[in-house]
Design an enzyme around this catalytic site. Sequence first.
Site, PDB file in Angstrom:
ATOM      1  N   ARG A   1     -12.507  -1.317  10.426  1.00  0.00           N
ATOM      2  CA  ARG A   1     -11.805  -2.600  10.516  1.00  0.00           C
ATOM      3  C   ARG A   1     -10.717  -2.740   9.466  1.00  0.00           C
ATOM      4  NH1 ARG A   1     -16.227  -5.819  13.067  1.00  0.00           N
ATOM      5  NH2 ARG A   1     -15.337  -7.858  13.362  1.00  0.00           N
TER       6      ARG A   1
ATOM      7  N   LYS B   1     -15.755  -6.067  22.984  1.00  0.00           N
ATOM      8  CA  LYS B   1     -16.153  -4.726  22.519  1.00  0.00           C
ATOM      9  C   LYS B   1     -17.643  -4.485  22.750  1.00  0.00           C
ATOM     10  CE  LYS B   1     -14.874  -5.536  18.255  1.00  0.00           C
ATOM     11  NZ  LYS B   1     -14.439  -6.954  18.376  1.00  0.00           N
TER      12      LYS B   1
ATOM     13  N   ARG C   1     -24.541 -17.360  17.596  1.00  0.00           N
ATOM     14  CA  ARG C   1     -24.233 -16.825  16.270  1.00  0.00           C
ATOM     15  C   ARG C   1     -23.603 -17.896  15.394  1.00  0.00           C
ATOM     16  NH1 ARG C   1     -21.293 -11.084  17.161  1.00  0.00           N
ATOM     17  NH2 ARG C   1     -20.003 -11.925  15.496  1.00  0.00           N
TER      18      ARG C   1
ATOM     19  N   ARG D   1     -20.603 -18.054  24.047  1.00  0.00           N
ATOM     20  CA  ARG D   1     -21.393 -16.830  23.854  1.00  0.00           C
ATOM     21  C   ARG D   1     -22.786 -17.100  23.286  1.00  0.00           C
ATOM     22  NH1 ARG D   1     -19.428 -11.800  20.305  1.00  0.00           N
ATOM     23  NH2 ARG D   1     -19.159 -13.351  18.667  1.00  0.00           N
TER      24      ARG D   1
ATOM     25  N   ARG E   1     -11.765 -15.675  11.465  1.00  0.00           N
ATOM     26  CA  ARG E   1     -12.001 -14.265  11.828  1.00  0.00           C
ATOM     27  C   ARG E   1     -10.792 -13.682  12.541  1.00  0.00           C
ATOM     28  NH1 ARG E   1     -17.277 -14.776  15.161  1.00  0.00           N
ATOM     29  NH2 ARG E   1     -17.012 -12.558  15.536  1.00  0.00           N
TER      30      ARG E   1
HETATM   31  P1  AP5 Z   1     -18.372  -9.574  23.072  1.00  0.00           P
HETATM   32  O1  AP5 Z   1     -18.557  -8.376  23.924  1.00  0.00           O
HETATM   33  O2  AP5 Z   1     -19.531 -10.151  22.341  1.00  0.00           O
HETATM   34  O3  AP5 Z   1     -17.107  -9.370  22.117  1.00  0.00           O
HETATM   35  P2  AP5 Z   1     -16.964  -8.545  20.773  1.00  0.00           P
HETATM   36  O4  AP5 Z   1     -15.580  -8.007  20.783  1.00  0.00           O
HETATM   37  O5  AP5 Z   1     -18.082  -7.572  20.609  1.00  0.00           O
HETATM   38  O6  AP5 Z   1     -17.095  -9.762  19.761  1.00  0.00           O
HETATM   39  P3  AP5 Z   1     -17.779  -9.877  18.334  1.00  0.00           P
HETATM   40  O7  AP5 Z   1     -17.636 -11.312  17.898  1.00  0.00           O
HETATM   41  O8  AP5 Z   1     -19.170  -9.330  18.359  1.00  0.00           O
HETATM   42  O9  AP5 Z   1     -16.854  -9.022  17.507  1.00  0.00           O
HETATM   43  P4  AP5 Z   1     -16.662  -9.054  16.032  1.00  0.00           P
HETATM   44  O10 AP5 Z   1     -15.924  -7.792  15.929  1.00  0.00           O
HETATM   45  O11 AP5 Z   1     -16.033 -10.207  15.385  1.00  0.00           O
HETATM   46  O12 AP5 Z   1     -18.145  -9.195  15.473  1.00  0.00           O
HETATM   47  P5  AP5 Z   1     -19.071  -8.172  14.747  1.00  0.00           P
HETATM   48  O13 AP5 Z   1     -20.445  -8.431  15.159  1.00  0.00           O
HETATM   49  O14 AP5 Z   1     -18.537  -6.775  14.836  1.00  0.00           O
HETATM   50  O15 AP5 Z   1     -17.734 -10.710  24.039  1.00  0.00           O
HETATM   51  C1  AP5 Z   1     -17.493 -12.010  23.535  1.00  0.00           C
HETATM   52  C2  AP5 Z   1     -17.964 -13.046  24.586  1.00  0.00           C
HETATM   53  O16 AP5 Z   1     -17.135 -12.948  25.748  1.00  0.00           O
HETATM   54  C3  AP5 Z   1     -19.407 -12.792  25.102  1.00  0.00           C
HETATM   55  O17 AP5 Z   1     -19.988 -14.034  25.370  1.00  0.00           O
HETATM   56  C4  AP5 Z   1     -19.202 -12.005  26.400  1.00  0.00           C
HETATM   57  O18 AP5 Z   1     -20.259 -12.208  27.313  1.00  0.00           O
HETATM   58  C5  AP5 Z   1     -17.888 -12.577  26.914  1.00  0.00           C
HETATM   59  N1  AP5 Z   1     -17.076 -11.613  27.636  1.00  0.00           N
HETATM   60  C6  AP5 Z   1     -16.982 -10.266  27.412  1.00  0.00           C
HETATM   61  N2  AP5 Z   1     -16.108  -9.714  28.291  1.00  0.00           N
HETATM   62  C7  AP5 Z   1     -15.625 -10.747  29.041  1.00  0.00           C
HETATM   63  C8  AP5 Z   1     -14.682 -10.826  30.110  1.00  0.00           C
HETATM   64  N3  AP5 Z   1     -14.056  -9.747  30.589  1.00  0.00           N
HETATM   65  N4  AP5 Z   1     -14.407 -12.055  30.640  1.00  0.00           N
HETATM   66  C9  AP5 Z   1     -15.040 -13.149  30.171  1.00  0.00           C
HETATM   67  N5  AP5 Z   1     -15.958 -13.140  29.180  1.00  0.00           N
HETATM   68  C10 AP5 Z   1     -16.235 -11.952  28.624  1.00  0.00           C
HETATM   69  O19 AP5 Z   1     -18.860  -8.606  13.227  1.00  0.00           O
HETATM   70  C11 AP5 Z   1     -19.336  -9.848  12.714  1.00  0.00           C
HETATM   71  C12 AP5 Z   1     -18.997  -9.949  11.244  1.00  0.00           C
HETATM   72  O20 AP5 Z   1     -19.640  -8.867  10.516  1.00  0.00           O
HETATM   73  C13 AP5 Z   1     -17.515  -9.807  10.894  1.00  0.00           C
HETATM   74  O21 AP5 Z   1     -16.822 -11.029  10.986  1.00  0.00           O
HETATM   75  C14 AP5 Z   1     -17.586  -9.262   9.456  1.00  0.00           C
HETATM   76  O22 AP5 Z   1     -17.845 -10.301   8.541  1.00  0.00           O
HETATM   77  C15 AP5 Z   1     -18.796  -8.351   9.490  1.00  0.00           C
HETATM   78  N6  AP5 Z   1     -18.416  -6.955   9.809  1.00  0.00           N
HETATM   79  C16 AP5 Z   1     -18.767  -6.256  10.922  1.00  0.00           C
HETATM   80  N7  AP5 Z   1     -18.225  -5.022  10.893  1.00  0.00           N
HETATM   81  C17 AP5 Z   1     -17.516  -4.940   9.733  1.00  0.00           C
HETATM   82  C18 AP5 Z   1     -16.697  -3.943   9.150  1.00  0.00           C
HETATM   83  N8  AP5 Z   1     -16.488  -2.763   9.769  1.00  0.00           N
HETATM   84  N9  AP5 Z   1     -16.112  -4.199   7.951  1.00  0.00           N
HETATM   85  C19 AP5 Z   1     -16.325  -5.373   7.329  1.00  0.00           C
HETATM   86  N10 AP5 Z   1     -17.049  -6.374   7.835  1.00  0.00           N
HETATM   87  C20 AP5 Z   1     -17.651  -6.178   9.036  1.00  0.00           C
END
Ligand code: AP5
Length: 215
Positions: free
Chosen positions: A88, A13, A160, A127, A171
């Site tokens: 979410r 994402k 991270r 990552r 997660r």
């Molecule tokens: P990346 O693009 O980083 O993936 P992502 O989907 O953004 O992953 P996140 O871990 O950031 O998502 P998340 O939703 O768990 O975390 P968030 O920060 O929102 O890609 C992943 C890896 O793969 C990278 O290394 C990238 O380079 C690689 N990649 C990408 N595309 C690729 C491809 N096509 N092929 C190969 N490799 C590829 O949330 C973190 C925490 O915050 C949550 O766990 C929760 O505790 C809290 N939080 C955040 N939002 C909320 C909410 N709305 N409600 C409650 N808690 C929340």
Amino acid sequence: MRLILLGAPGAGKGTQAEMLNSLLNIPIISTGNIFRAHIAEGTELGIKAKRYIDEGKLVPDELTIDIVKDRLNQDDCKNGMILDGFPRTIKQAQALDALLVELNMPLDKVINVEVADEEIIERMAGRTVCSSCGTPYHKKFKVEKVAGICDNCQGKLIQREDDRKETVKKRLKVYHDQTSPLIEYYKRQNKLVNIDGIGSVEEISLRVKNALGVN
Ligand code: AP5
């Protein structure tokens, strides 16, 4: 354009949000990045959020919804935005629906990036993210130009805390239990577009652009 990027943790994402931000020149609202910035600054919100994030749990809805409400009211969201990692839960989605009606900001599309759990575990292990702007990189799939330094803002790349294998598994469980029901929720609103998230970053970007009719 007003978009939501939906998908499991590590589905890509954030990577696609960066691409859309460059292409459409609209801000990314990533609740994960907002929480990490608060944690780095040691704010009260950051201290509260850290406990949940480190355990792989969701931050409570009340805290999360308030942050998005404040952010959507800022001027730079008038011409559109990309919501990354929000909503979410069904409760967050309902609150967002009400907020978007209040602000007269109808949603265009919800892009659901589909990636199997096994692939996600491999992606997370490699990552790194920019400690300053949050841009994600990967040791194999998206390598930075200068080792350890962000291409966009020259910030330092870090790993991270919540990318440890056991936390990633938690997660993913939280995603399947609490977030995946949103797929049906947005399908019923006729907003959902499913994108196969397996392939190179460029291939996925092309699929997203085609689905949105932009290039
Ligand atoms: P990346 O693009 O980083 O993936 P992502 O989907 O953004 O992953 P996140 O871990 O950031 O998502 P998340 O939703 O768990 O975390 P968030 O920060 O929102 O890609 C992943 C890896 O793969 C990278 O290394 C990238 O380079 C690689 N990649 C990408 N595309 C690729 C491809 N096509 N092929 C190969 N490799 C590829 O949330 C973190 C925490 O915050 C949550 O766990 C929760 O505790 C809290 N939080 C955040 N939002 C909320 C909410 N709305 N409600 C409650 N808690 C929340």
